[in-house]
Write an enzyme that holds these catalytic residues in place. Structure first.
Site, short mmCIF file in Angstrom:
data_model
loop_
_atom_site.label_atom_id
_atom_site.label_comp_id
_atom_site.label_asym_id
_atom_site.label_seq_id
_atom_site.Cartn_x
_atom_site.Cartn_y
_atom_site.Cartn_z
N VAL A 29 56.32 109.89 23.58
CA VAL A 29 57.70 110.49 23.18
C VAL A 29 58.35 110.44 24.54
O VAL A 29 59.44 109.79 24.57
CB VAL A 29 58.12 111.21 22.08
N LYS A 67 49.49 101.50 29.50
CA LYS A 67 48.60 102.36 29.09
C LYS A 67 47.30 102.19 29.58
O LYS A 67 46.59 101.16 28.82
CB LYS A 67 48.73 102.56 27.21
N GLU A 98 51.44 105.56 31.52
CA GLU A 98 51.02 106.78 30.98
C GLU A 98 49.77 106.90 30.79
O GLU A 98 48.95 106.15 30.30
CB GLU A 98 51.62 106.51 29.35
N ALA A 132 46.13 109.50 29.94
CA ALA A 132 45.62 109.97 28.64
C ALA A 132 45.14 111.47 28.84
O ALA A 132 44.27 111.69 29.61
CB ALA A 132 44.22 109.05 28.19
N ASP A 178 49.66 103.72 21.88
CA ASP A 178 50.90 104.58 22.36
C ASP A 178 51.70 103.65 22.91
O ASP A 178 53.02 103.78 23.15
CB ASP A 178 50.59 105.56 23.58
N GLY A 208 60.18 116.76 16.98
CA GLY A 208 60.48 115.72 16.11
C GLY A 208 61.30 114.40 16.25
O GLY A 208 61.53 113.53 15.44
N GLY A 266 58.02 118.20 26.55
CA GLY A 266 57.76 117.09 25.65
C GLY A 266 58.25 117.27 24.28
O GLY A 266 58.50 116.40 23.48
#
Length: 243
Positions: free
Chosen positions: A17, A37, A109, A111, A50, A202, A170
């Site tokens: 996010v 990714k 990004e 892992a 992702d 959220g 985050g």
């Protein structure tokens, strides 16, 4: 900054996010954006990963995935158990450089954390960042334990002479506790790098249009946003009238 590597201090802390928020702001500024990714784990062949989630939230950005392994394990372990070839740092760097030739910003990004193994030779996201000469954005949780994990990640980056672009919370809780409030002031010291934002908990569940409208307010100017680290930190300190 043509390539930015995004790592976490662990798993399930809002890294995807956060990546989407950075992508959203850059795309909103008219920049062409790609998200890479290198190794997606724990997702089936027909399930969105992702990178797809970043596209869903951020809009028209390029998504690339180098390998996918079904079990939710470290990439090297997941590849070995699946009988598939792992993705090493060299392949990650090569793919990122190709995307950078065609995009203004490439977000790589990782892992889990910085030193999670990508292959059986011990290659990590840190090795890919070093090959690229790219800065690393560290996404961290807000609560108790985050200072140690953040300091360890930053120390690993310094040991490898990799720039830490900054730290991003985050998932900032709607009702932060004492540790979370105090950590805002301590995180920059732990990382020896600036605090670059706080994504609300959220945020990934917001409708994409709402996510895109709000993302700039979660990120500091260094990431293209309007979030003021000093003001936010002061407002969240115990004893402040707003608390």
């Amino acid at each position: 900054m043509a390539i930015l590597v995004v790592t976490g201090t662990g798993t399930e802390i809002g890294k995807t996010v956060a990546t989407a928020a950075v992508a959203t702001v850059a795309a909103g500024d008219g920049r062409s954006v790609a998200v890479l990714k290198p190794a997606q784990t724990g997702v089936g062949a027909d399930e969105p990963g992702d990178a797809a989630e970043v596209v869903r939230l951020a809009g028209p950005v390029t998504a690339a995935e180098l390998a996918r392994f079904p079990e939710p394990l470290a990439p090297a372990t997941a590849a070995r158990r699946a009988g598939l070839a792992p993705v090493g740092p060299g392949a990650v760097a090569e793919a990122a450089e190709k995307l950078a030739a065609e995009h203004d910003l490439v977000l790589v990004e990782g892992a889990g954390g910085l030193l999670v193994r990508f292959d059986d030779e011990g290659g990590t996201l840190a090795d890919a960042a070093r090959l690229l000469g790219a800065p690393v954005l560290v996404v961290t949780p807000a609560g108790l334990g985050t200072l140690n994990a953040t300091a360890l990640t930053a120390e690993a980056l310094r040991a490898r002479r990799i720039e830490c672009a900054g730290v991003l919370v985050g998932s900032w809780p709607a009702r932060p506790d004492l540790a979370e409030r105090c950590n805002l002031a301590d995180l920059p010291e732990a990382a020896a790098a600036p605090l670059l934002g706080a994504v609300p908990e959220g945020a990934g569940a917001l409708p994409p249009a709402d996510f895109r409208a709000a993302a700039r307010s979660w990120l500091a100017p260094q990431l293209g946003g309007t979030w003021d680290a000093s003001a936010f930190t002061a407002r969240m300190q115990p004893g402040h009238p707003a608390v």
